[in-house]
Design an enzyme around this catalytic site. Structure first.
Site, mmCIF file in Angstrom:
data_model
loop_
_atom_site.group_PDB
_atom_site.id
_atom_site.type_symbol
_atom_site.label_atom_id
_atom_site.label_comp_id
_atom_site.label_asym_id
_atom_site.label_seq_id
_atom_site.Cartn_x
_atom_site.Cartn_y
_atom_site.Cartn_z
ATOM 1 N N CYS A 118 17.891 -14.388 -50.191
ATOM 2 C CA CYS A 118 18.078 -13.209 -51.049
ATOM 3 C C CYS A 118 18.465 -12.004 -50.201
ATOM 4 O O CYS A 118 19.349 -11.226 -50.562
ATOM 5 C CB CYS A 118 16.798 -12.887 -51.821
ATOM 6 N N CYS B 13 12.132 -13.858 -49.897
ATOM 7 C CA CYS B 13 13.245 -14.820 -49.888
ATOM 8 C C CYS B 13 14.330 -14.405 -48.885
ATOM 9 O O CYS B 13 15.045 -13.434 -49.114
ATOM 10 C CB CYS B 13 13.796 -14.925 -51.304
#
Length: 107
Positions: free
Chosen positions: A31, A28
């Site tokens: 993230c 991600c």
């Protein structure tokens, strides 16, 4: 930041202080953008515990808390969610959300 898993999660979030949990995954990109912000704020908010949980490795916890988008940050106090946000936010927004959670538990 402390790394949590399905075995340690419940114990960690049931503390008598604010515990911020970053639900994330290795693949991600948002993230990865949020992590350095949380690491910086961890140094600023010394009375708050910062932790992260990999949703790919711990799907049962992610499912339990309805995590469908990552990053999702949940803020716990004594096991209860007191604030949250979804997505990579600028540092100023993350700081403000942490401050809101602190005010809520002091009230």
């Amino acid at each position: 930041m402390k790394v949590l898993n399905e075995n340690t999660f419940d114990e960690e979030i049931n503390k008598d202080k604010l515990v911020i949990v970053d639900f994330w995954a290795e693949w991600c990109m948002p993230c990865r953008m949020l992590t350095p912000i949380l690491e910086k704020l961890e140094k600023e908010f010394t009375d708050v515990e910062f932790a992260k949980l990999n949703t790919d490795e711990n799907p049962n916890v992610a499912f339990k808390y309805g995590i469908f988008s990552i990053p999702t940050v949940l803020m716990f106090y004594k096991g209860e969610v007191v604030n949250s946000f979804v997505g990579a936010m600028p540092e100023s927004v993350v700081r403000r959300e942490i401050e809101k959670a602190i005010e809520k538990i002091k009230a």
